[in-house]
Design a protein around this motif. Structure first.
Motif, PDB file in Angstrom:
ATOM      1  N   GLY A   8      20.999  48.210  88.179  1.00 32.40           N
ATOM      2  CA  GLY A   8      19.920  48.200  87.202  1.00 32.40           C
ATOM      3  C   GLY A   8      20.106  49.179  86.060  1.00 32.40           C
ATOM      4  O   GLY A   8      19.421  49.074  85.037  1.00 32.40           O
ATOM      5  N   ARG A   9      21.023  50.134  86.229  1.00 33.98           N
ATOM      6  CA  ARG A   9      21.291  51.117  85.162  1.00 33.98           C
ATOM      7  C   ARG A   9      22.694  50.955  84.587  1.00 33.98           C
ATOM      8  O   ARG A   9      22.907  51.195  83.399  1.00 33.98           O
ATOM      9  CB  ARG A   9      21.135  52.541  85.703  1.00 33.98           C
ATOM     10  CG  ARG A   9      19.749  52.868  86.227  1.00 33.98           C
ATOM     11  CD  ARG A   9      19.639  54.353  86.583  1.00 33.98           C
ATOM     12  NE  ARG A   9      20.555  54.747  87.659  1.00 33.98           N
ATOM     13  CZ  ARG A   9      21.461  55.714  87.536  1.00 33.98           C
ATOM     14  NH1 ARG A   9      21.589  56.385  86.397  1.00 33.98           N
ATOM     15  NH2 ARG A   9      22.249  56.019  88.574  1.00 33.98           N
ATOM     16  N   PHE A  10      23.639  50.582  85.429  1.00 33.17           N
ATOM     17  CA  PHE A  10      25.030  50.434  84.999  1.00 33.17           C
ATOM     18  C   PHE A  10      25.389  48.949  84.947  1.00 33.17           C
ATOM     19  O   PHE A  10      24.891  48.140  85.739  1.00 33.17           O
ATOM     20  CB  PHE A  10      25.975  51.110  85.982  1.00 33.17           C
ATOM     21  CG  PHE A  10      25.911  52.617  86.017  1.00 33.17           C
ATOM     22  CD1 PHE A  10      24.912  53.324  85.362  1.00 33.17           C
ATOM     23  CD2 PHE A  10      26.863  53.340  86.726  1.00 33.17           C
ATOM     24  CE1 PHE A  10      24.863  54.711  85.401  1.00 33.17           C
ATOM     25  CE2 PHE A  10      26.833  54.714  86.778  1.00 33.17           C
ATOM     26  CZ  PHE A  10      25.831  55.406  86.123  1.00 33.17           C
ATOM     27  N   THR A  11      26.289  48.611  84.029  1.00 28.36           N
ATOM     28  CA  THR A  11      26.779  47.243  83.917  1.00 28.36           C
ATOM     29  C   THR A  11      28.299  47.256  83.775  1.00 28.36           C
ATOM     30  O   THR A  11      28.832  47.921  82.879  1.00 28.36           O
ATOM     31  CB  THR A  11      26.172  46.521  82.712  1.00 28.36           C
ATOM     32  OG1 THR A  11      24.741  46.529  82.820  1.00 28.36           O
ATOM     33  CG2 THR A  11      26.653  45.083  82.641  1.00 28.36           C
ATOM     34  N   ILE A  12      28.969  46.527  84.649  1.00 23.32           N
ATOM     35  CA  ILE A  12      30.426  46.397  84.563  1.00 23.32           C
ATOM     36  C   ILE A  12      30.756  45.097  83.851  1.00 23.32           C
ATOM     37  O   ILE A  12      30.068  44.078  84.029  1.00 23.32           O
ATOM     38  CB  ILE A  12      31.082  46.461  85.960  1.00 23.32           C
ATOM     39  CG1 ILE A  12      32.596  46.577  85.837  1.00 23.32           C
ATOM     40  CG2 ILE A  12      30.649  45.293  86.833  1.00 23.32           C
ATOM     41  CD1 ILE A  12      33.299  46.877  87.157  1.00 23.32           C
ATOM     42  N   SER A  13      31.791  45.126  83.027  1.00 22.47           N
ATOM     43  CA  SER A  13      32.222  43.934  82.315  1.00 22.47           C
ATOM     44  C   SER A  13      33.727  44.032  82.081  1.00 22.47           C
ATOM     45  O   SER A  13      34.347  45.066  82.357  1.00 22.47           O
ATOM     46  CB  SER A  13      31.479  43.783  80.994  1.00 22.47           C
ATOM     47  OG  SER A  13      31.741  44.880  80.135  1.00 22.47           O
ATOM     48  N   ARG A  14      34.299  42.962  81.574  1.00 21.56           N
ATOM     49  CA  ARG A  14      35.724  42.965  81.266  1.00 21.56           C
ATOM     50  C   ARG A  14      36.000  42.004  80.122  1.00 21.56           C
ATOM     51  O   ARG A  14      35.280  41.009  79.940  1.00 21.56           O
ATOM     52  CB  ARG A  14      36.547  42.596  82.501  1.00 21.56           C
ATOM     53  CG  ARG A  14      36.325  41.192  83.017  1.00 21.56           C
ATOM     54  CD  ARG A  14      36.985  40.999  84.396  1.00 21.56           C
ATOM     55  NE  ARG A  14      38.432  41.173  84.331  1.00 21.56           N
ATOM     56  CZ  ARG A  14      39.185  41.496  85.380  1.00 21.56           C
ATOM     57  NH1 ARG A  14      38.628  41.704  86.570  1.00 21.56           N
ATOM     58  NH2 ARG A  14      40.508  41.624  85.241  1.00 21.56           N
ATOM     59  N   ASP A  15      37.055  42.320  79.385  1.00 24.23           N
ATOM     60  CA  ASP A  15      37.550  41.460  78.318  1.00 24.23           C
ATOM     61  C   ASP A  15      39.012  41.177  78.646  1.00 24.23           C
ATOM     62  O   ASP A  15      39.876  42.020  78.381  1.00 24.23           O
ATOM     63  CB  ASP A  15      37.386  42.145  76.967  1.00 24.23           C
ATOM     64  CG  ASP A  15      37.779  41.245  75.805  1.00 24.23           C
ATOM     65  OD1 ASP A  15      38.522  40.272  76.019  1.00 24.23           O
ATOM     66  OD2 ASP A  15      37.359  41.539  74.688  1.00 24.23           O
ATOM     67  N   ASN A  16      39.282  40.029  79.227  1.00 24.56           N
ATOM     68  CA  ASN A  16      40.650  39.736  79.663  1.00 24.56           C
ATOM     69  C   ASN A  16      41.610  39.565  78.490  1.00 24.56           C
ATOM     70  O   ASN A  16      42.809  39.780  78.644  1.00 24.56           O
ATOM     71  CB  ASN A  16      40.654  38.502  80.556  1.00 24.56           C
ATOM     72  CG  ASN A  16      40.086  38.792  81.941  1.00 24.56           C
ATOM     73  OD1 ASN A  16      39.833  39.952  82.289  1.00 24.56           O
ATOM     74  ND2 ASN A  16      39.873  37.758  82.724  1.00 24.56           N
ATOM     75  N   ALA A  17      41.094  39.213  77.336  1.00 28.86           N
ATOM     76  CA  ALA A  17      41.953  39.098  76.159  1.00 28.86           C
ATOM     77  C   ALA A  17      42.457  40.470  75.717  1.00 28.86           C
ATOM     78  O   ALA A  17      43.513  40.581  75.089  1.00 28.86           O
ATOM     79  CB  ALA A  17      41.206  38.418  75.025  1.00 28.86           C
ATOM     80  N   LYS A  18      41.704  41.517  76.038  1.00 27.10           N
ATOM     81  CA  LYS A  18      42.079  42.883  75.658  1.00 27.10           C
ATOM     82  C   LYS A  18      42.599  43.692  76.842  1.00 27.10           C
ATOM     83  O   LYS A  18      42.888  44.883  76.703  1.00 27.10           O
ATOM     84  CB  LYS A  18      40.883  43.602  75.039  1.00 27.10           C
ATOM     85  CG  LYS A  18      40.404  42.996  73.730  1.00 27.10           C
ATOM     86  CD  LYS A  18      39.248  43.800  73.149  1.00 27.10           C
ATOM     87  CE  LYS A  18      38.809  43.210  71.812  1.00 27.10           C
ATOM     88  NZ  LYS A  18      37.666  43.965  71.225  1.00 27.10           N
ATOM     89  N   ASN A  19      42.686  43.056  78.017  1.00 27.60           N
ATOM     90  CA  ASN A  19      43.139  43.759  79.228  1.00 27.60           C
ATOM     91  C   ASN A  19      42.339  45.039  79.471  1.00 27.60           C
ATOM     92  O   ASN A  19      42.908  46.086  79.837  1.00 27.60           O
ATOM     93  CB  ASN A  19      44.634  44.100  79.134  1.00 27.60           C
ATOM     94  CG  ASN A  19      45.529  42.892  79.343  1.00 27.60           C
ATOM     95  OD1 ASN A  19      45.042  41.778  79.521  1.00 27.60           O
ATOM     96  ND2 ASN A  19      46.829  43.108  79.304  1.00 27.60           N
ATOM     97  N   THR A  20      41.042  44.942  79.275  1.00 31.83           N
ATOM     98  CA  THR A  20      40.194  46.124  79.381  1.00 31.83           C
ATOM     99  C   THR A  20      38.925  45.822  80.180  1.00 31.83           C
ATOM    100  O   THR A  20      38.324  44.759  80.012  1.00 31.83           O
ATOM    101  CB  THR A  20      39.810  46.633  77.984  1.00 31.83           C
ATOM    102  OG1 THR A  20      41.008  46.931  77.247  1.00 31.83           O
ATOM    103  CG2 THR A  20      38.971  47.907  78.075  1.00 31.83           C
TER     104      THR A  20
END
Length: 123
Positions: free
Chosen positions: A66-78
């Motif tokens: 509820g406070r933290f959010t994980i995400s990723r951008d596979n095009a940027k390998n990040t």
């Protein structure tokens, strides 16, 4: 040989926000589950959040849900960890990690680790 470089830590007041980044190199990024762990002085390394290779599945520790959010951008390998409503108890060295399995919620058997980025939350 794969490498992870995490960054974005700093000093912030309670209630503030930070965004951590984890840049991967030398790996087939979208084949790895990415995770974040943290370790405070004198304590064990604890799971924070993880995200599956294509970003469809996420998991969070109860203390940050509820406070933290994980995400990723596979095009940027990040991979990213957006941290909002930070509390002093969030103060720790944060590490990103990569694993070739899911779910990723224990700091064991992982393929790669970042060097860590310090997050300090003042009250």
């Amino acid at each position: 040989q794969g490498q992870l470089a995490d960054s974005g830590g700093g000093l912030v007041q309670a209630g503030g926000s930070l965004r951590l980044s984890c840049a991967a190199s030398g790996v087939a990024f979208d084949r790895y589950t990415m995770g974040w762990f943290r370790q405070a002085p004198g304590k064990e390394r604890d799971f924070v959040a993880s995200i599956s290779g294509r970003g469809r599945l996420t998991e969070y520790a109860d203390s940050v849900r509820g406070r933290f959010t994980i995400s990723r951008d596979n095009a940027k390998n990040t991979a990213y960890l957006q941290m909002n409503s930070l509390k002093p108890e969030d103060t720790a060295l944060y590490y990103c990690a990569a694993a070739n399995f899911y779910p990723l919620n224990r700091p064991r058997g992982l393929s790669y680790w970042g060097q860590g980025t310090q997050v300090t939350v003042s009250s």
